[in-house]
Write an enzyme that holds these catalytic residues in place. Structure first.
Site: not given
Ligand code: F6R
Length: 608
Positions: A27, A75, A101, A481
């Protein structure tokens, strides 16, 4: 993004927190920290870098062996990833310790207000505002303080707070960021995601938005934003933590690439019965399907690429108009949604902030919402009218692979189901396509066996500065992709273009030896793409052609050829994407990149 953990019980908290943080490192991994009660006060240790750096710091400097604590892996959104901006943050004169968060949108106005009241800020984070604000509202009642904080801030948050002098509790809350409480025997846990607590318990509360949790050693109570107690069912986790470990592979990404036959098998087999598509989760009758106006497909990143493919497939097979939107655009463009339109939401994590907001936007405008989600009981799953789970299991590598493949398969099944309901698909064609879908795992397995050839191919392109991907129709979706996979993990600049667009500008970038990946798996478009291959070849490009077994026309012009088994065109994306994933993996590895944790990225993008 960011991951938070908490522990209250009989064990020393810091090893439990570190353990949980390691499971949440996907995360965010800019910085990390823990806070543990030492008697009546809270001790904090934090550092920039990864959990391993925090562990080093803890073993060098030590930390209290207290049994109550919280932790965080960050992050960065506000302020550089450094020691000061790392969580936990202190509030007031240091009596409040908080991890967060999410993003506080009105933090500047709150900061000004708090500074006027004498609060001193040391970091550039929005989170420090929360810590001081909690202190501002706190006068002995932690629930009341949290409730006031929640009513004052705008934005998204999962927060956990420790208060000096109250070593018997952790107070937590959530809005638009995931948070779960793990229920143990005389111990309780808090985390952004279930794998962080699975080693200790399988029973959890999944908090909803605007709920608070008060954790004590022997009890957990949940409250609404006004402080009224709420009762929730316990969610019992049935899947295994082992599934989230590397299992002998060097990287999670490689493991997850190799798991695709199983993922595809697990996703499709329960939904194909006696040669027919059966999607029990879909609450639409054939009559409802016949009446669908437009399907609005919303997603981010790779999931949006699946949406782009799904559009081609649904429009072709079921003749239902589709619009594909990036969720971050859809949510702010006041989309026109008419009666009988549906919104198809695609998300691995089920927590992507923009995708969730797009889902809510569509819902608020009356659309029925159907989601394709991997993480069970995630917020998007819970808020959708119908949820079709991809059975990929936990995906840990930041770059998605197996969840992408599973999402593609659900798109095929939906397209067939819609086509059948509209009488555009005969029983025999349905049977034929279902049989082909059931063969996909075996065909993907065959492609995985070409690993060493793809490794060699990557070696010969390792020095590339720019790589282009071109294709038409479904091949364009897969080019997008392939290009994203390559750039996000190898940091090589790459672009994907609808092959017909090349001449409208991009072809000027093609020079001697520029690598161009030409994806040409669609029989009705191959000739056209071949024309584009010739064009780039004539300008010096080094062409890698990704083609079906029977497509030999490209041989003459391509420098390298990757051949795929033949199957109906609309299923080709499931085969074409696999070599592109493997190619990107080896390109990144060859350049010494951290494949599982590419720079600046996090697995779950829970902030917009
Ligand atoms: C790329 C990748 C991302 C995700 C995107 C959406 O490899 O993984 O582009 O696809 O962030 O995430 P989910 O599917 O969790 O909504």
């Amino acid at each position: 993004m960011c991951g938070i953990v908490g522990y209250i019980g009989g064990r020393s908290a810091s090893p439990v927190l570190i353990d949980g943080l390691k499971k949440l490192e996907y995360r965010g991994y800019d910085s990390a920290g823990v806070a543990v009660f030492n008697g009546d006060v809270v001790e904090v240790k934090k550092t920039k870098g990864r959990i391993a750096d925090l562990e080093k710091k803890l073993s060098a400097e030590g930390i209290s062996s207290g049994c109550v604590g919280i932790g965080h892996t960050r992050w960065a959104t506000h302020g550089a990833p450094d020691d000061v901006n790392a969580h936990p943050h202190k509030g007031g004169n240091g009596r409040i310790t908080l991890v967060h968060n999410g993003i506080i949108e009105n933090y500047i106005e709150l900061k000004i207000m708090l500074e006027q009241k004498g609060y001193k800020f040391v970091s550039q984070t929005d989170t420090e505002v929360l810590a001081h604000l909690f202190d501002f509202f706190y006068s002995g009642d932690s629930l009341k303080a949290m409730s006031n904080v929640m009513k004052t801030v705008r934005g998204s948050y999962a927060v956990a707070v420790l208060i000096d002098g109250r070593p018997d509790e952790i107070i937590a809350a959530r809005k638009d960021s995931p948070l779960i409480v793990g229920l143990g025997e005389n111990e309780n846990f808090l985390a952004s995601d279930i794998p962080a607590v699975l080693k200790y318990t399988r029973d959890c509360y999944l908090l909803d938005d605007n709920q608070m949790a008060l954790l004590k050693q022997s009890s957990v109570k949940l409250y609404d934003i006004d402080g009224n107690e709420v009762h929730k069912d316990i969610y019992h986790v049935t899947w295994d933590v082992e599934a989230a470990e590397k299992g002998g592979f060097d990287h999670f990404m490689k493991k997850e690439i190799s798991e695709q036959p199983k993922t595809v098998h697990d996703t499709v087999t329960p939904r194909i019965k006696d040669g027919k598509v059966v999607i029990d989760e879909l609450g639409l009758s054939d009559e409802d399907i016949k009446n669908i106006g437009t399907i609005h497909i919303v997603a981010c990143g790779s999931a949006w690429h699946v949406g782009t493919a799904a559009r081609y497939i649904i429009e072709k097979l079921a003749r239902i108009p589709c619009e594909v939107d990036l969720a971050s655009e859809f949510r702010y463009r006041n989309p026109i949604i008419k009666e009988n339109d549906i919104c198809l939401v695609i998300s691995q994590s089920g927590e992507t902030a923009d995708t969730l907001a797009a889902l809510r936007e569509a819902k608020s405008k009356g659309a029925r919402t159907i989601s394709i989600v991997n993480v069970i009981a995630s917020t998007i799953a819970r808020e959708s009218d119908d949820v079709i789970y991809t059975m990929a299991g936990p995906e840990i590598a930041v770059a998605t692979t197996k969840a992408f493949s599973a999402q593609l398969c659900v798109s095929y099944l939906l397209a067939l189901k819609f086509a059948k309901a509209k009488s555009l698909l005969s029983e025999s064609d349905e049977e034929k396509y279902c049989a082909e879908i059931l063969r996909l795992p075996e065909l993907i397995e065959g492609i995985l066996k070409t690993d060493s050839a793809l490794k060699e191919l990557a070696k010969s392109y390792a020095d590339s500065e720019n790589v282009f991907f071109i294709g038409r129709g479904l091949d364009y979706a897969i080019s997008l992709e392939g290009s994203l996979k390559l750039k996000e993990i190898s940091y090589i600049h790459s672009e994907a273009y609808a092959a017909g667009e090349l001449k409208h500008g991009t072809i000027s970038l093609i020079e001697d030896k520029t690598p161009v990946f030409a994806v040409a798996t669609q029989s009705d478009l191959n000739e056209k793409t071949l024309g584009n291959i010739k064009e780039v070849k004539a300008r010096g490009a080094r062409v890698i052609a990704l083609v079906g077994e029977n497509h030999s026309a490209a041989d003459e012009f391509a420098d390298d050829i990757i051949r795929l088994p033949e199957i109906s065109d609309f299923l080709m994306p499931s085969l074409a994407v696999v070599p592109l994933q493997i190619f990107a993996y080896y390109m990144a590895l060859g350049r010494g990149c951290d494949v599982d944790k590419p720079r600046n990225l996090a697995k779950s993008v829970t902030v917009e």
